[in-house]
Scaffold this motif. Structure first.
Motif, PDB file in Angstrom:
ATOM      1  N   ASP A  29      -0.809  -3.877  -9.140  1.00  0.00           N
ATOM      2  CA  ASP A  29      -0.521  -3.464 -10.521  1.00  0.00           C
ATOM      3  C   ASP A  29      -1.784  -3.529 -11.370  1.00  0.00           C
ATOM      4  OD1 ASP A  29       2.076  -3.134  -9.885  1.00  0.00           O
ATOM      5  OD2 ASP A  29       2.807  -4.967 -10.874  1.00  0.00           O
ATOM      6  N   ASP A  30      -2.541  -4.576 -11.157  1.00  0.00           N
ATOM      7  CA  ASP A  30      -3.764  -4.765 -11.934  1.00  0.00           C
ATOM      8  C   ASP A  30      -4.795  -3.686 -11.584  1.00  0.00           C
ATOM      9  OD1 ASP A  30      -5.790  -6.535 -13.443  1.00  0.00           O
ATOM     10  OD2 ASP A  30      -6.688  -6.330 -11.453  1.00  0.00           O
ATOM     11  N   ALA A  58       1.043  -8.021  -7.529  1.00  0.00           N
ATOM     12  CA  ALA A  58       0.401  -8.261  -8.834  1.00  0.00           C
ATOM     13  C   ALA A  58      -1.009  -7.680  -8.854  1.00  0.00           C
ATOM     14  CB  ALA A  58       0.363  -9.756  -9.135  1.00  0.00           C
ATOM     15  N   GLU A  91      -8.320 -10.970 -13.580  1.00  0.00           N
ATOM     16  CA  GLU A  91      -7.069 -10.721 -14.307  1.00  0.00           C
ATOM     17  C   GLU A  91      -5.895 -10.592 -13.345  1.00  0.00           C
ATOM     18  OE1 GLU A  91      -9.879  -9.033 -14.630  1.00  0.00           O
ATOM     19  OE2 GLU A  91     -10.516  -9.209 -16.721  1.00  0.00           O
ATOM     20  N   GLY A  92      -6.132  -9.965 -12.200  1.00  0.00           N
ATOM     21  CA  GLY A  92      -5.069  -9.806 -11.203  1.00  0.00           C
ATOM     22  C   GLY A  92      -4.626 -11.158 -10.674  1.00  0.00           C
ATOM     23  N   LYS A 131       4.634  -6.702 -22.528  1.00  0.00           N
ATOM     24  CA  LYS A 131       4.491  -7.696 -21.452  1.00  0.00           C
ATOM     25  C   LYS A 131       3.743  -8.927 -21.953  1.00  0.00           C
ATOM     26  CE  LYS A 131       4.463  -6.134 -16.710  1.00  0.00           C
ATOM     27  NZ  LYS A 131       3.694  -5.437 -15.699  1.00  0.00           N
ATOM     28  N   GLU A 132       2.694  -8.656 -22.779  1.00  0.00           N
ATOM     29  CA  GLU A 132       1.875  -9.756 -23.308  1.00  0.00           C
ATOM     30  C   GLU A 132       2.725 -10.716 -24.119  1.00  0.00           C
ATOM     31  OE1 GLU A 132      -1.219 -10.236 -22.373  1.00  0.00           O
ATOM     32  OE2 GLU A 132      -0.848  -8.438 -21.198  1.00  0.00           O
ATOM     33  N   SER A 184      -2.796 -13.064 -13.443  1.00  0.00           N
ATOM     34  CA  SER A 184      -1.467 -12.530 -13.774  1.00  0.00           C
ATOM     35  C   SER A 184      -0.451 -12.987 -12.720  1.00  0.00           C
ATOM     36  CB  SER A 184      -1.495 -11.007 -13.926  1.00  0.00           C
ATOM     37  OG  SER A 184      -1.119 -10.367 -12.736  1.00  0.00           O
ATOM     38  N   ASP A 232       0.389 -16.599 -13.503  1.00  0.00           N
ATOM     39  CA  ASP A 232       1.277 -16.586 -14.658  1.00  0.00           C
ATOM     40  C   ASP A 232       2.714 -16.266 -14.238  1.00  0.00           C
ATOM     41  OD1 ASP A 232       1.348 -16.859 -17.435  1.00  0.00           O
ATOM     42  OD2 ASP A 232       1.638 -14.691 -17.633  1.00  0.00           O
ATOM     43  N   LYS A 233       2.843 -15.328 -13.318  1.00  0.00           N
ATOM     44  CA  LYS A 233       4.178 -14.916 -12.838  1.00  0.00           C
ATOM     45  C   LYS A 233       4.908 -16.054 -12.138  1.00  0.00           C
ATOM     46  CE  LYS A 233       4.403 -10.010 -12.118  1.00  0.00           C
ATOM     47  NZ  LYS A 233       3.209  -9.248 -11.788  1.00  0.00           N
ATOM     48  N   ARG A 261       4.984 -12.819 -22.057  1.00  0.00           N
ATOM     49  CA  ARG A 261       4.246 -13.857 -21.366  1.00  0.00           C
ATOM     50  C   ARG A 261       3.932 -15.016 -22.306  1.00  0.00           C
ATOM     51  NH1 ARG A 261       1.292 -11.018 -17.580  1.00  0.00           N
ATOM     52  NH2 ARG A 261      -0.280 -10.372 -19.056  1.00  0.00           N
TER      53      ARG A 261
END
Ligand code: ATP
Ligand code: MG
Length: 583
Positions: A348-349, A345, A319-320, A6-7, A323, A326-327, A10
């Motif tokens: 998931d985090d 998101a 981070e959540g 995933k990283e 992310s 970022d999405k 991204r």
């Protein structure tokens, strides 16, 4: 072929903003330097929209070895406060970013004044004595040219004298403004002699009584960027039409600065991206301030607020949040993203970082009839099945337990895989238990079930002889009645019932004339906060505010800063699944 992580995926999806920055850096523009800025107005707390701007302003600087300064856009002295400055810094740090310097637009008031004076001398600016209504009337429309002000061609000496008067403190606000002399027929309305300075006669929290006339945003931002050495001034789409004016004022500042200015070869480039816009939330600090002042919420950090501190208190991790940003990415078109996408998101985090614990929110008593009274056993609970390093903690098992009321049914259908007559379940981290076929519960006079009976099956704990015994029932959570704590659980839901509160509020306001909180009230969700008592395992008293938790089978929670060892308080961050059905 190997699968990309995933990283890696991204890292490869680069926004158009990043594309521009990268290309210019590779071409050696600005001497290969990258400098950005994040320019909040300190008139409120930062919200999730700002997180999107922060992520790109600071994120690009970090990724490409540049610097991002924090510049407070403090040109409106009546609305600004140091409380907000401190809160802004705290939130940026919490998101994980570092600024180069903390700067203020007010640092440049002297320089801006001198520039304005020089522009008057060069015939590029004049003091207009008309009222704001008259000026508006003369502006024209995008298809119709405007009309020149009768003061447009007054001698520079006259404008200079009046400009001084504007700043004297003796002129009432609105009497005069300083305007740039550009082009009253330009199709770009921002070029029709925009206002550079206005009289406010207010003290400023940083510059005190030094100034009574203050520069407008358009006459401030570009020059500050330029003087600071900003190479890329990233902002949102509503500034697209301001860009030519931004560039013109930078040109003027360069020209007045002369050839020996150290930044002469460099100039900031403004790039605009789409604002973050989410369903079921209302952004804009002005509106959020109304909710705080009217007591609709408990403060800027109320877990229902879309502020960064609100999300922090609610249990979202940096981070959540990042992310999700970022999405959704950065584009040149406005969009409305679903709140459920953000929540997913965050879920998931949290799935990766939350410590699994037991809490019973709608309790009913379960008695393990074959477990001796007074005896206890210690069970080991795995903190996070996804991360061994998070370790384990201990819970206590005894004869009397609390379980969720909905985990028992007296007339359970065959497909009910929890407790009922003759049914078996596993107790999380403990034994398999079985209810008798008859007399499996006791009721009070009103017919409510008050006790449930079951027997434990020996040697069925993990690692014991019968641990792998096959049963149809699920695993249910529990806490020991004598070894649990009572806690307050705050179940938060969406603050707004409608998808797009901003538009609904404004339509309602137009229709009815209602303003402020009165225009908002019809759209507020009356059930946005439900406070409950719960029984939680004792170990939770060792958790610290903001720790990420999962109440197993219920949802993600965290410890509220209000929580004390004697009065534990937990906030629901988000459910385990999307629970919003619309209201
Ligand atoms: P608000 O109306 O909420 O006060 P603002 O745009 O006036 O927002 P500022 O403090 O002036 O807020 O903005 C600081 C930076 O954050 C600006 O670069 C602005 O473009 C950006 N920003 C504000 N709202 C959003 C958003 N919804 N999405 C992305 N960036 C945003
Ligand atoms: Mg603003």
């Amino acid at each position: 072929m190997c699968m990309e992580t995933k990283e890696e995926q991204r890292a490869e999806s680069v926004s158009f903003v990043e594309e521009i920055v990268k290309t210019e850096l590779e071409a050696g523009k600005n001497g290969g330097r990258l400098q950005t800025r994040f320019p909040p107005e300190p008139n409120g707390y930062l919200h999730i929209g700002h997180a999107k701007a922060i992520a790109i302003d600071f994120g690009l600087a970090r990724k490409y070895g540049g610097v991002c300064n924090l510049r407070m856009d403090d040109t409106n002295p009546q609305k600004e406060d140091t409380e907000y400055v401190e809160a802004i810094k705290r939130d940026i740090e919490w998101l994980g970013f570092k600024w180069g310097e903390v700067l203020y637009a007010s640092d440049y008031f002297g320089q801006l004044w001198d520039l304005a004076v020089e522009l008057i001398k060069r015939g590029r600016a004049y003091v207009d004595e008309q009222s704001s209504e008259q000026i508006a009337e003369q502006k024209g429309t995008p298809t119709q040219p405007g009309i020149n002000s009768p003061y447009r061609d007054r001698p520079a000496e006259e404008s200079l004298r009046l400009f001084e008067e504007m700043n004297s403190g003796n002129m009432e606000p609105g009497r005069m403004v300083l305007r740039a002399k550009i082009d009253m027929a330009n199709p770009n309305m921002h070029f029709r002699d925009p206002i550079m300075y206005r009289v406010l006669n207010l003290p400023h929290w940083r510059t005190g009584n030094r100034w009574n006339a203050y520069p407008m945003y358009d006459f401030t931002h570009g020059q500050c960027d330029y003087w600071e050495g900003v190479t890329h001034s990233i902002c949102t789409l509503e500034f697209v039409s301001h860009r030519p004016l931004y560039d013109l004022f930078v040109d003027w500042a360069k020209e007045v600065g002369g050839d020996d200015h150290p930044m002469h070869d460099n100039r900031p480039r403004q790039i605009e991206f789409n604002k973050l816009n989410l369903t079921h939330i209302l952004l804009s600090k002005r509106n959020l301030l109304i909710l705080v002042k009217e007591g609709v919420v408990s403060g800027w950090d109320d877990p229902r607020m879309p502020t960064i501190c609100g999300f922090r208190r609610r249990g979202y991790s940096p981070e959540g949040i990042l992310s999700f940003i970022d999405k959704i990415g950065y584009t040149k078109f406005d969009a409305l993203n679903q709140m459920s996408l953000f929540e997913s998101a965050v879920r998931d985090d949290l799935n990766q970082r939350a410590i699994r614990v037991s809490a019973v929110i709608e309790p009913v008593k379960l008695i393990i009839t074959n477990f001796p009274e007074g005896m206890t056993e210690t069970c080991t609970a795995i903190n996070n099945p996804g991360n061994e390093a998070d370790g384990t903690h201990e819970t206590v098992f005894g004869r009397e337990l609390w379980i969720e009321r909905e985990d028992f049914m007296e007339d359970a259908p065959a497909k009910f895989f929890r407790l009922g007559p003759g049914k078996e379940v596993r107790l999380k981290n403990s034994y398999i238990i079985r209810c008798p076929e008859t007399d499996c519960c006791r009721k009070d006079a009103d017919g409510n079930i008050v006790e449930i009976y079951a027997e434990y099956i020996p040697d069925t704990k993990t690692g014991e002889a019968n641990a792998n015994m096959k049963i149809k029932g699920k695993t249910i959570h529990w806490v020991s009645c004598r070894h649990c704590l009572e806690a307050e659980v705050r179940n938060y839901d969406r603050l707004w019932m409608v998808e797009n509160p901003r538009d609904e509020i404004s339509a309602y306001s137009k229709k009815t004339g209602a303003e402020g909180i009165d225009a908002m009230r019809p759209f507020l969700n009356p059930e946005s906060l439900e406070v409950k008592k719960a029984y939680v395992e004792k170990w939770l008293s060792t958790r610290k505010p903001l720790d990420y938790l999962q109440f197993q089978r219920i949802g993600y929670y965290n410890v509220d800063p209000d929580s004390t060892p004697d009065n534990l308080v937990f906030n629901r961050t988000v459910g385990l699944k999307d629970g919003w059905k619309g209201k």
